[in-house]
Design a protein around this motif. Structure first.
Motif, PDB file in Angstrom:
ATOM      1  N   GLU A   8     -56.417  98.415  64.281  1.00 59.53           N
ATOM      2  CA  GLU A   8     -56.240  97.608  63.072  1.00 59.53           C
ATOM      3  C   GLU A   8     -55.254  96.478  63.291  1.00 59.53           C
ATOM      4  O   GLU A   8     -55.366  95.414  62.664  1.00 59.53           O
ATOM      5  CB  GLU A   8     -55.776  98.497  61.912  1.00 59.53           C
ATOM      6  N   PHE A  59     -58.608 111.934  59.315  1.00 58.75           N
ATOM      7  CA  PHE A  59     -59.381 111.204  60.321  1.00 58.75           C
ATOM      8  C   PHE A  59     -58.533 111.211  61.590  1.00 58.75           C
ATOM      9  O   PHE A  59     -57.566 110.460  61.716  1.00 58.75           O
ATOM     10  CB  PHE A  59     -59.642 109.759  59.896  1.00 58.75           C
ATOM     11  N   GLY A  75     -57.769 103.077  57.704  1.00 58.85           N
ATOM     12  CA  GLY A  75     -58.092 104.478  57.906  1.00 58.85           C
ATOM     13  C   GLY A  75     -57.305 105.397  57.006  1.00 58.85           C
ATOM     14  O   GLY A  75     -57.821 106.399  56.503  1.00 58.85           O
ATOM     15  N   GLU A  76     -56.051 105.049  56.758  1.00 58.99           N
ATOM     16  CA  GLU A  76     -55.220 105.861  55.857  1.00 58.99           C
ATOM     17  C   GLU A  76     -55.701 105.766  54.423  1.00 58.99           C
ATOM     18  O   GLU A  76     -55.698 106.756  53.684  1.00 58.99           O
ATOM     19  CB  GLU A  76     -53.768 105.403  55.962  1.00 58.99           C
ATOM     20  N   THR A 133     -58.447 102.996  64.663  1.00 51.70           N
ATOM     21  CA  THR A 133     -57.104 103.558  64.766  1.00 51.70           C
ATOM     22  C   THR A 133     -56.089 102.517  64.308  1.00 51.70           C
ATOM     23  O   THR A 133     -56.405 101.323  64.218  1.00 51.70           O
ATOM     24  CB  THR A 133     -56.813 103.963  66.216  1.00 51.70           C
ATOM     25  N   SER A 165     -49.358 109.891  60.080  1.00 50.75           N
ATOM     26  CA  SER A 165     -50.007 108.600  60.303  1.00 50.75           C
ATOM     27  C   SER A 165     -49.292 107.884  61.431  1.00 50.75           C
ATOM     28  O   SER A 165     -48.141 107.475  61.275  1.00 50.75           O
ATOM     29  CB  SER A 165     -49.968 107.733  59.038  1.00 50.75           C
ATOM     30  N   LEU A 173     -66.945 108.537  64.731  1.00 51.55           N
ATOM     31  CA  LEU A 173     -65.776 108.860  63.928  1.00 51.55           C
ATOM     32  C   LEU A 173     -64.774 109.666  64.752  1.00 51.55           C
ATOM     33  O   LEU A 173     -65.152 110.348  65.708  1.00 51.55           O
ATOM     34  CB  LEU A 173     -66.173 109.679  62.698  1.00 51.55           C
ATOM     35  N   ARG A 174     -63.511 109.576  64.384  1.00 47.17           N
ATOM     36  CA  ARG A 174     -62.534 110.480  64.949  1.00 47.17           C
ATOM     37  C   ARG A 174     -62.800 111.897  64.441  1.00 47.17           C
ATOM     38  O   ARG A 174     -63.508 112.083  63.449  1.00 47.17           O
ATOM     39  CB  ARG A 174     -61.126 110.031  64.566  1.00 47.17           C
ATOM     40  N   VAL A 218     -64.983 105.531  54.040  1.00 44.71           N
ATOM     41  CA  VAL A 218     -64.820 105.326  55.483  1.00 44.71           C
ATOM     42  C   VAL A 218     -64.315 103.904  55.704  1.00 44.71           C
ATOM     43  O   VAL A 218     -64.456 103.035  54.841  1.00 44.71           O
ATOM     44  CB  VAL A 218     -66.137 105.545  56.255  1.00 44.71           C
ATOM     45  N   ALA A 219     -63.752 103.672  56.878  1.00 40.83           N
ATOM     46  CA  ALA A 219     -63.189 102.364  57.219  1.00 40.83           C
ATOM     47  C   ALA A 219     -63.959 101.742  58.377  1.00 40.83           C
ATOM     48  O   ALA A 219     -64.450 102.448  59.269  1.00 40.83           O
ATOM     49  CB  ALA A 219     -61.717 102.491  57.580  1.00 40.83           C
ATOM     50  N   ASP A 225     -64.167 103.592  61.811  1.00 42.52           N
ATOM     51  CA  ASP A 225     -62.964 104.417  61.753  1.00 42.52           C
ATOM     52  C   ASP A 225     -61.925 103.934  62.757  1.00 42.52           C
ATOM     53  O   ASP A 225     -61.583 104.631  63.722  1.00 42.52           O
ATOM     54  CB  ASP A 225     -63.328 105.876  62.011  1.00 42.52           C
ATOM     55  N   THR A 261     -60.428  94.191  58.256  1.00 39.67           N
ATOM     56  CA  THR A 261     -60.642  95.624  58.051  1.00 39.67           C
ATOM     57  C   THR A 261     -61.266  95.821  56.676  1.00 39.67           C
ATOM     58  O   THR A 261     -60.980  95.070  55.739  1.00 39.67           O
ATOM     59  CB  THR A 261     -59.326  96.414  58.141  1.00 39.67           C
TER      60      THR A 261
END
Length: 314
Positions: free
Chosen positions: A211, A33, A153-154, A207, A109, A12-13, A180-181, A205, A217
């Motif tokens: 993406e 994130f 992620g957003e 970026t 973002s 994860l970030r 979570v993504a 996660d 995704t």
């Protein structure tokens, strides 16, 4: 496509959580994130309009504000998703004839969506997309629609910020909601391969830049708590975009469930640090099985002395 250099595909970030940031809201929280941060605020229980009043529970109102521009169909879809995820977890029946208003704002973002052609037609071919991705040249593939919704992620950060804002507001809940993504990125084929495309790599996660290259995704939401998922977590929401197989979806869910447990542990530790709560019950005194009667009497005498000291101090 170059593989990740700053972290592994299963990492994860850096996570960040802040609560109580807004003085005029009943509860607020900011969840991040990496450099993708979402701020959520909760107002209520407050007075509700007559037309929205419910006699048996509170009215939940969700407002999502994008980082740029006005909210469109993608934002409305996120609001509907949040309402469906939060309603089973919040004890709304404790606040009848009241309003719980949730407002979410993306505050940071690094999205690349507005640097590419914006369209609502998913079948529109993008020449710039083919130029930037050599794997798509000469295949007649269609480009992705840009700028129609937020990234995976957003959206995951939005779900986490919403849940933590209710926690900061003191709204009673049945459990915790964690999102979570996951993304699938195309791998370049080896030089001696006959196939035109390589296999896809699953990354946690992603970026915004990842993406943009992803074939699909996925945002997974898990509920944790007694009766709503326990410590392992139960998947209560999936938001997927792109082309993927059933096996990929199940693999991504298992991948995300383990990551959600890590995020939950971070959230619990952060809340304990803020409110000074302890992680577990008070330690208990245990005696070995083979303890003699004399040892037990000595322990009882020590306990009596401690009680006398407490009474003297009082």
């Amino acid at each position: 496509m170059a593989s990740r250099r700053d972290r592994s595909p299963t990492a994860l970030r850096p996570l960040a959580l802040s609560q109580g940031l807004l003085s005029r809201a009943d509860g607020s929280a900011q969840f991040s994130f990496g450099n993708v941060a979402v701020l959520g605020s909760v107002t209520g229980p407050a007075e509700v309009r007559i037309r929205d009043e419910l006699v048996d529970r509170a009215t939940l109102e969700v407002n999502v504000r994008p980082l740029r521009g006005q909210g469109g169909p993608g934002i409305k879809a996120i609001e509907a998703t949040l309402t469906s995820l939060l309603t089973p977890l919040l004890l709304l029946h404790l606040y009848p004839r009241a309003l719980l208003q949730l407002t979410l704002q993306t505050v940071s973002s690094p999205s690349t969506a507005f640097s590419l052609p914006t369209t609502t037609d998913p079948l529109l071919h993008s020449d710039s997309d083919s130029d930037s991705n050599p794997m798509k040249k000469g295949k007649g593939k269609k480009g992705k629609a840009r700028g129609v919704a937020t990234g995976a992620g957003e959206r995951a950060a939005t779900i986490n910020a919403a849940m933590l804002a209710f926690v900061d507001a003191g709204v009673q809940c049945r459990g915790m909601l964690v999102a979570v993504a996951v993304a699938f990125l195309p791998r370049p084929p080896p030089p001696d391969a006959k196939e035109e495309e390589g296999e896809e790599e699953m990354v946690l996660d992603p970026t915004p830049e990842e993406e943009e290259r992803a074939t699909s995704t996925h945002v997974f939401a898990f509920s944790f708590g007694v009766g709503v998922g326990g410590t392992e977590g139960t998947c209560v929401g999936i938001d997927s975009t792109g082309t993927f197989s059933e096996d990929q979806l199940f693999d991504a869910q298992d991948f995300a469930q383990t990551a959600a447990q890590t995020v939950l542990a971070f959230i619990r530790k952060s809340i304990e640090t803020k409110y000074g709560a302890e992680a577990g019950p008070a330690p208990t005194v245990t005696r070995p099985i083979g303890a003699t009667a004399d040892e037990k009497e000595d322990e009882d005498e020590d306990e009596d002395e401690d009680d006398d000291k407490v009474m003297i101090d009082a």
